[in-house]
Design a protein around this motif. Sequence first.
Motif, mmCIF file in Angstrom:
data_model
loop_
_atom_site.group_PDB
_atom_site.id
_atom_site.type_symbol
_atom_site.label_atom_id
_atom_site.label_comp_id
_atom_site.label_asym_id
_atom_site.label_seq_id
_atom_site.Cartn_x
_atom_site.Cartn_y
_atom_site.Cartn_z
ATOM 1 N N HIS A 22 -26.537 45.545 -102.866
ATOM 2 C CA HIS A 22 -26.550 45.059 -101.480
ATOM 3 C C HIS A 22 -27.875 45.415 -100.803
ATOM 4 C CE1 HIS A 22 -25.334 44.258 -97.340
ATOM 5 N NE2 HIS A 22 -25.732 45.495 -97.049
ATOM 6 N N GLY A 61 -24.686 42.029 -103.086
ATOM 7 C CA GLY A 61 -25.979 41.374 -102.983
ATOM 8 C C GLY A 61 -25.935 39.859 -102.923
ATOM 9 N N ASP A 117 -28.635 51.342 -95.000
ATOM 10 C CA ASP A 117 -27.363 51.934 -95.449
ATOM 11 C C ASP A 117 -27.527 53.329 -96.047
ATOM 12 O OD1 ASP A 117 -25.678 49.923 -94.588
ATOM 13 O OD2 ASP A 117 -25.409 49.002 -96.561
ATOM 14 N N ASP A 119 -28.524 41.740 -93.100
ATOM 15 C CA ASP A 119 -27.346 42.504 -93.520
ATOM 16 C C ASP A 119 -26.075 41.657 -93.466
ATOM 17 O OD1 ASP A 119 -25.878 44.828 -94.316
ATOM 18 O OD2 ASP A 119 -25.399 45.243 -92.223
ATOM 19 N N ARG A 166 -18.803 36.949 -94.676
ATOM 20 C CA ARG A 166 -18.997 38.409 -94.661
ATOM 21 C C ARG A 166 -17.870 39.089 -93.893
ATOM 22 N NH1 ARG A 166 -20.806 43.214 -96.095
ATOM 23 N NH2 ARG A 166 -22.729 44.007 -95.194
ATOM 24 N N THR A 205 -25.558 38.991 -96.303
ATOM 25 C CA THR A 205 -25.644 39.517 -97.667
ATOM 26 C C THR A 205 -24.350 40.269 -97.966
ATOM 27 O OG1 THR A 205 -28.034 39.768 -97.435
ATOM 28 C CG2 THR A 205 -26.980 40.956 -99.240
ATOM 29 N N GLY A 206 -23.705 39.874 -99.032
ATOM 30 C CA GLY A 206 -22.434 40.494 -99.394
ATOM 31 C C GLY A 206 -22.589 41.874 -100.002
ATOM 32 N N PRO A 207 -21.467 42.533 -100.292
ATOM 33 C CA PRO A 207 -21.484 43.909 -100.769
ATOM 34 C C PRO A 207 -22.106 44.081 -102.156
ATOM 35 C CG PRO A 207 -19.271 43.031 -100.868
ATOM 36 C CD PRO A 207 -20.105 42.021 -100.146
ATOM 37 N N ARG A 213 -22.990 48.882 -106.717
ATOM 38 C CA ARG A 213 -22.681 47.825 -105.754
ATOM 39 C C ARG A 213 -23.483 47.987 -104.459
ATOM 40 N NH1 ARG A 213 -18.318 44.015 -105.509
ATOM 41 N NH2 ARG A 213 -17.539 43.760 -103.397
ATOM 42 N N ARG A 214 -23.502 49.175 -103.905
ATOM 43 C CA ARG A 214 -24.253 49.431 -102.663
ATOM 44 C C ARG A 214 -25.745 49.180 -102.900
ATOM 45 N NH1 ARG A 214 -22.447 49.433 -98.261
ATOM 46 N NH2 ARG A 214 -20.756 50.802 -98.859
#
Length: 190
Positions: free
Chosen positions: A32, A140, A63, A133, A148, A136-138, A28-29
Amino acid sequence: MHGVPSLHELTVSSARSAASELLGGDVRRWAHVQAVARKAAEAARALGPAESELLVLTAWLHDIGYAEPLMGTGFHSLDGAQWLRQQGHERVACLVAHHSCASFEAALRGLSEVMATYPDEGTSVRDLLTYCDMTTGPAGQAMTMDERLADVRKRYGSDGVVTHALQAAREELLRQLTAAERLLADAQPM
């Protein structure tokens, strides 16, 4: 730090590789980060060549502090910035430290003194990074800033420090996103 890549030469390619190595296991990260970097590559048209590259490579690294080997303070913006500073990349460290109005969260976490060692340059690069950032959701997905913020509240709870920080930062986030949107509107299409 054992098993942590070094970034002696900082390029878009080396930033992408370091992010992949450190964050790629978190599906998930990683989704993103990839989406933020794609958006930054599109937004880079609003900047000159050197600043364009800086925006994109910083998007790949924004991140990086979520990577377990880099965790020190427990606050990803500062943990990523500290690692980048150790690698000798001061400007990128400062941009990572301040992306998406992170100073508000640093204050709530009692880390304002540490954050103060990373000057906020307040430039178009910083505004565009925040724009990429915060839209853009968690996973992507594209989101508005309001979507957000609602997603953050859902994931962290209404009493979460991240939720409170972003609520406190709302006006500054809007200012940065508006500045970024103006830059993008004025830029010639690629």
